[in-house]
Write an enzyme that holds these catalytic residues in place. Structure first.
Site, PDB file in Angstrom:
ATOM      1  N   TYR A  63       0.967  -1.169   0.054  1.00 27.08           N
ATOM      2  CA  TYR A  63      -0.003   0.195  -0.092  1.00 27.08           C
ATOM      3  C   TYR A  63       0.962   1.314  -0.101  1.00 27.08           C
ATOM      4  CZ  TYR A  63      -4.374   2.615   1.535  1.00 27.08           C
ATOM      5  OH  TYR A  63      -5.320   3.599   1.428  1.00 27.08           O
ATOM      6  N   ARG A 117      -6.741   9.807 -10.957  1.00 29.23           N
ATOM      7  CA  ARG A 117      -6.035  10.678  -9.851  1.00 29.23           C
ATOM      8  C   ARG A 117      -5.384   9.582  -8.753  1.00 29.23           C
ATOM      9  NH1 ARG A 117      -6.146  10.062  -5.122  1.00 29.23           N
ATOM     10  NH2 ARG A 117      -7.882  10.553  -4.004  1.00 29.23           N
ATOM     11  N   LYS A 135      -5.587  -1.777  -2.767  1.00 30.01           N
ATOM     12  CA  LYS A 135      -7.006  -1.692  -1.952  1.00 30.01           C
ATOM     13  C   LYS A 135      -7.610  -2.986  -1.615  1.00 30.01           C
ATOM     14  CE  LYS A 135      -7.230   2.994  -1.180  1.00 30.01           C
ATOM     15  NZ  LYS A 135      -7.504   4.009  -0.161  1.00 30.01           N
ATOM     16  N   GLU A 206     -12.467   4.049  -6.463  1.00 34.09           N
ATOM     17  CA  GLU A 206     -11.259   4.717  -5.830  1.00 34.09           C
ATOM     18  C   GLU A 206     -10.292   5.451  -6.796  1.00 34.09           C
ATOM     19  OE1 GLU A 206     -10.167   3.495  -2.690  1.00 34.09           O
ATOM     20  OE2 GLU A 206      -8.883   4.989  -3.007  1.00 34.09           O
ATOM     21  N   ASP A 207      -9.941   6.664  -6.404  1.00 27.62           N
ATOM     22  CA  ASP A 207      -8.866   7.519  -7.058  1.00 27.62           C
ATOM     23  C   ASP A 207      -9.318   7.783  -8.521  1.00 27.62           C
ATOM     24  OD1 ASP A 207      -7.697   7.163  -4.696  1.00 27.62           O
ATOM     25  OD2 ASP A 207      -5.703   6.473  -5.552  1.00 27.62           O
ATOM     26  N   ASP A 229     -14.162   5.969  -1.812  1.00 27.59           N
ATOM     27  CA  ASP A 229     -13.388   5.836  -0.781  1.00 27.59           C
ATOM     28  C   ASP A 229     -12.700   7.121  -0.365  1.00 27.59           C
ATOM     29  OD1 ASP A 229     -11.949   4.691   1.447  1.00 27.59           O
ATOM     30  OD2 ASP A 229     -10.240   4.163  -0.112  1.00 27.59           O
ATOM     31  N   ASP A 230     -12.167   7.993  -1.491  1.00 31.13           N
ATOM     32  CA  ASP A 230     -11.375   9.170  -1.358  1.00 31.13           C
ATOM     33  C   ASP A 230     -12.276  10.129  -0.819  1.00 31.13           C
ATOM     34  OD1 ASP A 230      -9.138   8.296  -2.514  1.00 31.13           O
ATOM     35  OD2 ASP A 230     -10.389   7.579  -4.239  1.00 31.13           O
ATOM     36  N   ASN A 371      -0.923  11.596  -0.097  1.00 28.13           N
ATOM     37  CA  ASN A 371      -0.019  10.283  -0.223  1.00 28.13           C
ATOM     38  C   ASN A 371       0.514  10.292  -1.646  1.00 28.13           C
ATOM     39  OD1 ASN A 371      -1.037   8.733   2.186  1.00 28.13           O
ATOM     40  ND2 ASN A 371      -2.734   8.579   1.274  1.00 28.13           N
TER      41      ASN A 371
HETATM   42  N1  LIG Z   1      -4.892   9.954   3.939  1.00 28.14           N
HETATM   43  C1  LIG Z   1      -6.081   9.293   3.141  1.00 28.14           C
HETATM   44  O1  LIG Z   1      -6.821   8.573   3.612  1.00 28.14           O
HETATM   45  C2  LIG Z   1      -6.055   9.929   1.929  1.00 28.14           C
HETATM   46  C3  LIG Z   1      -5.499  10.972   1.140  1.00 28.14           C
HETATM   47  N2  LIG Z   1      -5.528  11.483   0.018  1.00 28.14           N
HETATM   48  C4  LIG Z   1      -4.601  12.191  -0.416  1.00 28.14           C
HETATM   49  O2  LIG Z   1      -5.174  13.478  -0.482  1.00 28.14           O
HETATM   50  C5  LIG Z   1      -4.548  14.252  -1.683  1.00 28.14           C
HETATM   51  C6  LIG Z   1      -5.715  14.895  -2.430  1.00 28.14           C
HETATM   52  O3  LIG Z   1      -6.507  13.894  -2.960  1.00 28.14           O
HETATM   53  P1  LIG Z   1      -8.070  14.498  -3.226  1.00 28.14           P
HETATM   54  O4  LIG Z   1      -8.641  15.574  -2.513  1.00 28.14           O
HETATM   55  O5  LIG Z   1      -8.790  13.239  -3.858  1.00 28.14           O
HETATM   56  O6  LIG Z   1      -7.624  15.011  -4.882  1.00 28.14           O
HETATM   57  P2  LIG Z   1      -8.250  16.166  -5.587  1.00 28.14           P
HETATM   58  O7  LIG Z   1      -7.640  16.107  -6.791  1.00 28.14           O
HETATM   59  O8  LIG Z   1      -9.672  16.043  -5.610  1.00 28.14           O
HETATM   60  O9  LIG Z   1      -8.072  17.561  -4.779  1.00 28.14           O
HETATM   61  C7  LIG Z   1      -6.728  18.310  -4.593  1.00 28.14           C
HETATM   62  C8  LIG Z   1      -7.032  19.753  -4.284  1.00 28.14           C
HETATM   63  O10 LIG Z   1      -5.751  20.072  -3.855  1.00 28.14           O
HETATM   64  C9  LIG Z   1      -5.667  21.491  -4.382  1.00 28.14           C
HETATM   65  N3  LIG Z   1      -4.422  22.144  -4.834  1.00 28.14           N
HETATM   66  C10 LIG Z   1      -3.349  21.759  -5.807  1.00 28.14           C
HETATM   67  N4  LIG Z   1      -2.379  22.614  -5.777  1.00 28.14           N
HETATM   68  C11 LIG Z   1      -2.688  23.201  -4.495  1.00 28.14           C
HETATM   69  C12 LIG Z   1      -1.748  24.352  -3.952  1.00 28.14           C
HETATM   70  N5  LIG Z   1      -0.719  24.699  -4.621  1.00 28.14           N
HETATM   71  N6  LIG Z   1      -2.388  25.149  -2.880  1.00 28.14           N
HETATM   72  C13 LIG Z   1      -3.600  24.627  -2.409  1.00 28.14           C
HETATM   73  N7  LIG Z   1      -4.393  23.715  -2.971  1.00 28.14           N
HETATM   74  C14 LIG Z   1      -3.755  23.210  -3.965  1.00 28.14           C
HETATM   75  C15 LIG Z   1      -6.655  21.457  -5.907  1.00 28.14           C
HETATM   76  O11 LIG Z   1      -7.282  22.763  -6.243  1.00 28.14           O
HETATM   77  C16 LIG Z   1      -7.774  20.467  -5.311  1.00 28.14           C
HETATM   78  O12 LIG Z   1      -8.674  21.440  -4.722  1.00 28.14           O
HETATM   79  C17 LIG Z   1      -4.048  13.327  -2.341  1.00 28.14           C
HETATM   80  O13 LIG Z   1      -2.561  13.227  -2.248  1.00 28.14           O
HETATM   81  C18 LIG Z   1      -4.343  11.901  -1.951  1.00 28.14           C
HETATM   82  O14 LIG Z   1      -3.363  10.779  -1.860  1.00 28.14           O
HETATM   83  C19 LIG Z   1      -6.905  11.073  -0.693  1.00 28.14           C
HETATM   84  C20 LIG Z   1      -7.717  10.401  -0.055  1.00 28.14           C
HETATM   85  C21 LIG Z   1      -7.597   9.505   1.325  1.00 28.14           C
HETATM   86  C1  LIG Z   2      -5.452   6.613   0.811  1.00 28.10           C
HETATM   87  C2  LIG Z   2      -6.286   7.229  -0.555  1.00 28.10           C
HETATM   88  O1  LIG Z   2      -7.088   6.420  -0.891  1.00 28.10           O
HETATM   89  C3  LIG Z   2      -5.720   7.888  -1.583  1.00 28.10           C
HETATM   90  O2  LIG Z   2      -4.530   8.581  -1.056  1.00 28.10           O
HETATM   91  O3  LIG Z   2      -5.968   8.327  -2.445  1.00 28.10           O
HETATM   92 MG   LIG Z   3      -7.646   6.959  -2.831  1.00 29.49          MG
END
Ligand SMILES: NC(=O)C1=CN([C@@H]2O[C@H](COP(=O)(O)OP(=O)(O)OC[C@H]3O[C@@H](n4cnc5c(N)ncnc54)[C@H](O)[C@@H]3O)[C@@H](O)[C@H]2O)C=CC1
Ligand SMILES: CC(=O)C(=O)O
Ligand SMILES: [Mg+2]
Length: 558
Positions: A63, A117, A135, A206-207, A229-230, A371
């Site tokens: 993962y 994504r 996953k 997912e993603d 999930d996201d 991540n």
């Molecule tokens: N810890 C966890 O369980 C999870 C972590 N994530 C992580 O969160 C991150 C984002 O995922 P999502 O929200 O699904 O992506 P997304 O693409 O939907 O959203 C990303 C956001 O970041 C913003 N962004 C980009 N550059 C920026 C900057 N310089 N300053 C401010 N904002 C900026 C974008 O405008 C957008 O609103 C990824 O790295 C993903 O791996 C996502 C889901 C679960």
């Molecule tokens: C953990 C997860 O689902 C993500 O980073 O997209």
């Molecule tokens: Mg994800």
């Protein structure tokens, strides 16, 4: 154990491009990833024993962060997938036919991506299969879904990643992503085909990229047993982390001011669930609850009057805050008690930002969720150092422990949806739930938030360690399954009467009993529902492989 001194077991790839687990230079994480994939093919029982008995140790390899690298390099790793690719150029109009021809005859859980994504790594097209595979393994490892009924899927609709699609080794559709109408028709055909093929199957999105993710979820969430999930799993784990942190500070949820860097799937999902929880716990109005959540996107703070906002940001576009272009300006204007990163912008929680949080709060709550590790907004070490150890921290990918001046080790909790989706999903499968209600994520979050002991909380552990994930999942599954049945959305688990479920820990015992475990060493490889593990083509072990002692089983993992 030192894998570099081990001989490769028969039937297993000894190496990946000369840098594998058996090379003298020592194994890289990607080699361990490949080694585990090979073990799964050669000896599924051994593989699942490793996974179930060592989940925390193995997690970083199957993962995040390693799965991120695997997805980036998927096309050149010589991987043979066990998942199902559906290609828009070949399978459109024929998805049901493809599903009916698939060797698994009973599927209960699908993780599907379209690769747009992948973690914080962008559009990886068909390489995204690696995330569906990663996953789906967690469904088995963490919540005991029988691997025979799990299916990773990648909808290969092309990719806008030109460099990747022009790579000679790329195996996906070599075209740009299609227009929305064509895309939506393909997704619709997939949803209908799955229902026709396997009516009681949970579908986890997912993603997906956020332009499609919210629309797809809205379209299917009330009619299909599915969730994103996201958006939703992430919301639950982050709310759980926040509620656990508030057990340390003793403060009310409704008194928090929460600033998000990022305004996409993760942030909007988290902000929505947090505000919903505020209305339920602290009886404040929905609008007032949303006022406590502030989102920043790549153009600055999301505020009323901005004309460029996507639909999911609008509930959080407030009029009582100034437009801020940078994170430090927003921290100074909003004075947050909680800072959450879901932006995939590494190092964006700078020393100045973290120190400002530490000046504003006795115990600043800082969650860099992005991540894989390379995209994290800050490291545990930075957050610890810049707050003089006062931070209440949780991150999406794992970081090393910090040992303080008194010799006490502090383990950074992982706020990753892996704590949530396997149990929520298994509860939906177990009860044949008609759909996956929003409330389930609140129920799951509250359950997880209450689990850390006071001793664990005092050392910064917001949850019990992932090594206890099956116990954690059993509790979450029990509560969620009970909720689903009580709401009339599903039925009691097979073989359990109402009386049994209501007696003592009935729901928990039912959840535990539903968890598949790999056969013990030396016993016939059979699954708990009586399906022989070897009956499925994808899991077929190489002849005699089951008798081969795995070096992974012989002692300490790497
Ligand atoms: N810890 C966890 O369980 C999870 C972590 N994530 C992580 O969160 C991150 C984002 O995922 P999502 O929200 O699904 O992506 P997304 O693409 O939907 O959203 C990303 C956001 O970041 C913003 N962004 C980009 N550059 C920026 C900057 N310089 N300053 C401010 N904002 C900026 C974008 O405008 C957008 O609103 C990824 O790295 C993903 O791996 C996502 C889901 C679960
Ligand atoms: C953990 C997860 O689902 C993500 O980073 O997209
Ligand atoms: Mg994800």
């Amino acid at each position: 154990m030192n894998l570099s001194t081990e001989a490769a077991p028969p039937g297993m790839r000894p190496d990946v491009q000369g840098t594998g687990p058996f090379a003298t230079a020592g194994p890289q994480p990607i080699d361990k990833y490949m080694w585990l994939r090979d073990l799964r093919m050669a000896s599924p029982s051994s593989y699942f024993r490793v996974l179930v008995n060592n989940t925390q140790d193995v997690l970083p390899y199957i993962y995040t962060p390693t799965v991120g690298k695997a997805c980036q390099e998927y096309h050149s790793l010589g991987i043979q997938t066990r998942g199902l690719y559906l290609r828009i150029d070949q399978d459109k109009g024929k998805i049901l036919q493809r599903l009916k021809a698939w060797p698994q005859k009973r599927v209960r859980t699908i993780v599907v991506t379209d690769g747009e994504r992948i973690l914080g790594l962008g559009d990886l097209g068909a390489n995204g299969m690696g995330i569906s595979e990663g996953k789906i393994e967690l469904y088995t490892a963490a919540a005991g879904i029988n691997p025979n009924v799990c299916l990773p899927v990648c909808l290969d609709v092309g990719t806008n990643n030109v460099k990747l699609r022009e790579h000679p080794d790329y195996k996906g559709v070599r075209a740009a992503r299609p227009p929305q109408k064509e895309y939506d028709e393909f997704v619709q055909e997939f949803m209908e085909a799955v229902r026709a093929w396997q009516p009681h199957t949970l579908i986890q999105f997912e993603d997906f990229g956020n332009t499609n993710a919210f629309r797809i979820l809205d379209k299917y969430k009330d009619d299909y047993c599915c969730f994103n999930d996201d958006i939703q799993g992430t919301a639950a784990i982050t709310l759980a982390a926040l509620l656990a942190a508030l057990r340390v500070t003793g403060k009310r949820l409704a008194d928090q001011r929460i600033l998000f860097l990022g305004a996409g799937e993760a942030s909007a999902g988290i902000a929505t669930l947090i505000s919903y929880c505020m209305t339920r716990r602290d009886a404040i109005a929905p609008e007032a609850a949303r006022q406590r959540c502030h989102l920043m996107d790549s153009k600055g703070l999301v505020v009323a009057g901005r004309t460029d906002l996507q639909h999911h940001k609008i509930p959080f576009a407030h009029a009582d805050v100034p437009a801020c272009a940078t994170l430090i300006e927003a921290v100074r204007a909003i004075k947050p008690t909680v800072l959450i990163g879901a932006s995939a912008v590494p190092n964006s929680f700078t020393q100045q930002v973290v120190e400002a949080m530490a000046q504003l709060n006795e115990r600043p709550i800082i969650f860099p969720l992005s991540n894989p590790t390379s995209q994290a907004e800050c490291t545990f070490e930075q957050a610890w150092k810049w707050t003089n150890g006062r931070v209440l921290f949780a991150s999406g990918s794992p970081f090393d422990d910090i040992v303080d001046a008194r010799g006490i080790a502090h383990h950074p909790p992982q706020a990753n949806n892996a704590y949530i989706f396997p149990a929520v999903g298994h509860a939906a499968v177990l009860t044949k739930s008609k759909h996956v209600p929003e409330e389930l994520f609140l129920v799951a979050a509250e359950q997880l938030a209450a689990m850390a002991t006071h001793e664990e909380l005092s050392r910064g552990h917001l949850f019990p360690l992932f090594s206890h994930i099956r116990d954690i999942s059993a509790s979450i599954m029990a509560t969620c399954a009970h909720y689903i049945v009580a709401e009339g959305l599903g039925r009691n688990p097979g073989g359990w009467s109402q009386q049994d479920l209501e007696a003592g820990n009935g729901w928990r015992r039912a959840a535990r009993a539903a968890m598949w475990s790999p056969p013990a060493v030396g016993s016939a490889p059979a699954s708990m529902d009586g399906t022989p593990l070897s009956s499925m083509d994808i899991l077929l072990p190489a002849p005699g492989a089951e008798k081969t002692p795995s070096p992974l089983m012989s002692g300490e993992l790497w």
